[in-house]
Design a protein around this motif. Sequence first.
Motif, PDB file in Angstrom:
ATOM      1  N   VAL A   8       8.167 -12.340  10.633  1.00 34.04           N
ATOM      2  CA  VAL A   8       7.205 -13.062  11.462  1.00 34.04           C
ATOM      3  C   VAL A   8       5.877 -13.191  10.726  1.00 34.04           C
ATOM      4  O   VAL A   8       5.229 -14.219  10.758  1.00 34.04           O
ATOM      5  CB  VAL A   8       7.024 -12.338  12.815  1.00 34.04           C
ATOM      6  CG1 VAL A   8       5.939 -13.013  13.631  1.00 34.04           C
ATOM      7  CG2 VAL A   8       8.334 -12.298  13.573  1.00 34.04           C
ATOM      8  N   PHE A   9       5.466 -12.122  10.039  1.00 38.51           N
ATOM      9  CA  PHE A   9       4.203 -12.132   9.319  1.00 38.51           C
ATOM     10  C   PHE A   9       4.459 -11.835   7.848  1.00 38.51           C
ATOM     11  O   PHE A   9       5.275 -10.989   7.511  1.00 38.51           O
ATOM     12  CB  PHE A   9       3.250 -11.069   9.867  1.00 38.51           C
ATOM     13  CG  PHE A   9       2.844 -11.307  11.281  1.00 38.51           C
ATOM     14  CD1 PHE A   9       1.889 -12.256  11.594  1.00 38.51           C
ATOM     15  CD2 PHE A   9       3.410 -10.580  12.312  1.00 38.51           C
ATOM     16  CE1 PHE A   9       1.510 -12.482  12.906  1.00 38.51           C
ATOM     17  CE2 PHE A   9       3.039 -10.802  13.629  1.00 38.51           C
ATOM     18  CZ  PHE A   9       2.090 -11.755  13.913  1.00 38.51           C
ATOM     19  N   ASP A  10       3.747 -12.539   7.001  1.00 40.99           N
ATOM     20  CA  ASP A  10       3.798 -12.256   5.582  1.00 40.99           C
ATOM     21  C   ASP A  10       3.160 -10.893   5.350  1.00 40.99           C
ATOM     22  O   ASP A  10       2.053 -10.622   5.821  1.00 40.99           O
ATOM     23  CB  ASP A  10       3.048 -13.354   4.827  1.00 40.99           C
ATOM     24  CG  ASP A  10       3.010 -13.116   3.337  1.00 40.99           C
ATOM     25  OD1 ASP A  10       3.978 -12.533   2.804  1.00 40.99           O
ATOM     26  OD2 ASP A  10       2.021 -13.522   2.702  1.00 40.99           O
ATOM     27  N   THR A  11       3.856 -10.011   4.639  1.00 45.30           N
ATOM     28  CA  THR A  11       3.379  -8.645   4.442  1.00 45.30           C
ATOM     29  C   THR A  11       2.021  -8.620   3.757  1.00 45.30           C
ATOM     30  O   THR A  11       1.137  -7.862   4.159  1.00 45.30           O
ATOM     31  CB  THR A  11       4.405  -7.841   3.621  1.00 45.30           C
ATOM     32  OG1 THR A  11       5.658  -7.880   4.291  1.00 45.30           O
ATOM     33  CG2 THR A  11       3.978  -6.398   3.474  1.00 45.30           C
ATOM     34  N   ASP A  12       1.829  -9.435   2.741  1.00 41.00           N
ATOM     35  CA  ASP A  12       0.544  -9.456   2.034  1.00 41.00           C
ATOM     36  C   ASP A  12      -0.580  -9.914   2.963  1.00 41.00           C
ATOM     37  O   ASP A  12      -1.674  -9.340   2.958  1.00 41.00           O
ATOM     38  CB  ASP A  12       0.609 -10.364   0.809  1.00 41.00           C
ATOM     39  CG  ASP A  12       1.525  -9.808  -0.277  1.00 41.00           C
ATOM     40  OD1 ASP A  12       1.742  -8.582  -0.303  1.00 41.00           O
ATOM     41  OD2 ASP A  12       2.016 -10.612  -1.096  1.00 41.00           O
ATOM     42  N   GLU A  13      -0.308 -10.948   3.750  1.00 43.22           N
ATOM     43  CA  GLU A  13      -1.316 -11.444   4.689  1.00 43.22           C
ATOM     44  C   GLU A  13      -1.632 -10.388   5.747  1.00 43.22           C
ATOM     45  O   GLU A  13      -2.781 -10.184   6.117  1.00 43.22           O
ATOM     46  CB  GLU A  13      -0.829 -12.741   5.344  1.00 43.22           C
ATOM     47  CG  GLU A  13      -1.782 -13.303   6.365  1.00 43.22           C
ATOM     48  CD  GLU A  13      -3.113 -13.755   5.782  1.00 43.22           C
ATOM     49  OE1 GLU A  13      -4.093 -13.787   6.547  1.00 43.22           O
ATOM     50  OE2 GLU A  13      -3.181 -14.062   4.590  1.00 43.22           O
ATOM     51  N   MET A  14      -0.594  -9.722   6.244  1.00 48.55           N
ATOM     52  CA  MET A  14      -0.800  -8.674   7.252  1.00 48.55           C
ATOM     53  C   MET A  14      -1.641  -7.537   6.677  1.00 48.55           C
ATOM     54  O   MET A  14      -2.569  -7.059   7.333  1.00 48.55           O
ATOM     55  CB  MET A  14       0.551  -8.139   7.742  1.00 48.55           C
ATOM     56  CG  MET A  14       0.438  -7.055   8.797  1.00 48.55           C
ATOM     57  SD  MET A  14      -0.239  -7.619  10.360  1.00 48.55           S
ATOM     58  CE  MET A  14       1.136  -8.521  10.981  1.00 48.55           C
ATOM     59  N   ASN A  15      -1.340  -7.122   5.461  1.00 45.76           N
ATOM     60  CA  ASN A  15      -2.119  -6.061   4.826  1.00 45.76           C
ATOM     61  C   ASN A  15      -3.575  -6.482   4.652  1.00 45.76           C
ATOM     62  O   ASN A  15      -4.487  -5.677   4.864  1.00 45.76           O
ATOM     63  CB  ASN A  15      -1.513  -5.666   3.483  1.00 45.76           C
ATOM     64  CG  ASN A  15      -0.249  -4.851   3.639  1.00 45.76           C
ATOM     65  OD1 ASN A  15      -0.039  -4.195   4.657  1.00 45.76           O
ATOM     66  ND2 ASN A  15       0.599  -4.893   2.635  1.00 45.76           N
ATOM     67  N   ALA A  16      -3.796  -7.726   4.285  1.00 53.70           N
ATOM     68  CA  ALA A  16      -5.165  -8.228   4.126  1.00 53.70           C
ATOM     69  C   ALA A  16      -5.899  -8.202   5.459  1.00 53.70           C
ATOM     70  O   ALA A  16      -7.085  -7.845   5.520  1.00 53.70           O
ATOM     71  CB  ALA A  16      -5.140  -9.639   3.554  1.00 53.70           C
ATOM     72  N   GLN A  17      -5.204  -8.556   6.538  1.00 53.59           N
ATOM     73  CA  GLN A  17      -5.829  -8.532   7.862  1.00 53.59           C
ATOM     74  C   GLN A  17      -6.140  -7.111   8.306  1.00 53.59           C
ATOM     75  O   GLN A  17      -7.186  -6.857   8.908  1.00 53.59           O
ATOM     76  CB  GLN A  17      -4.938  -9.235   8.875  1.00 53.59           C
ATOM     77  CG  GLN A  17      -4.853 -10.729   8.653  1.00 53.59           C
ATOM     78  CD  GLN A  17      -3.912 -11.411   9.624  1.00 53.59           C
ATOM     79  OE1 GLN A  17      -3.349 -10.793  10.518  1.00 53.59           O
ATOM     80  NE2 GLN A  17      -3.738 -12.712   9.453  1.00 53.59           N
ATOM     81  N   VAL A  18      -5.246  -6.178   8.019  1.00 51.77           N
ATOM     82  CA  VAL A  18      -5.479  -4.762   8.358  1.00 51.77           C
ATOM     83  C   VAL A  18      -6.717  -4.257   7.629  1.00 51.77           C
ATOM     84  O   VAL A  18      -7.597  -3.626   8.224  1.00 51.77           O
ATOM     85  CB  VAL A  18      -4.243  -3.899   8.018  1.00 51.77           C
ATOM     86  CG1 VAL A  18      -4.575  -2.414   8.093  1.00 51.77           C
ATOM     87  CG2 VAL A  18      -3.090  -4.238   8.951  1.00 51.77           C
TER      88      VAL A  18
END
Length: 71
Positions: A8-18
Amino acid sequence: MTDQTQTVFDTDEMNAQVIAVIEACEGDPKLAIRALLVEQEILEQRIARLASALSFGYVRGRTGINPRHPG
């Protein structure tokens, strides 16, 4: 990507958001979690209000669609 590997979410994008959320909370992960929980509560209340208004509209027959007169 196959359906199995697509997320559902790109892991790299999710990590950047976190990281962005934690940085916005001055590096305090507890504060970041608290902020996200508050935001979640606000969104849940908003959804409840919208669902209530939508249900009321259907009960009163006001859906914005008049089946007798096509738009």
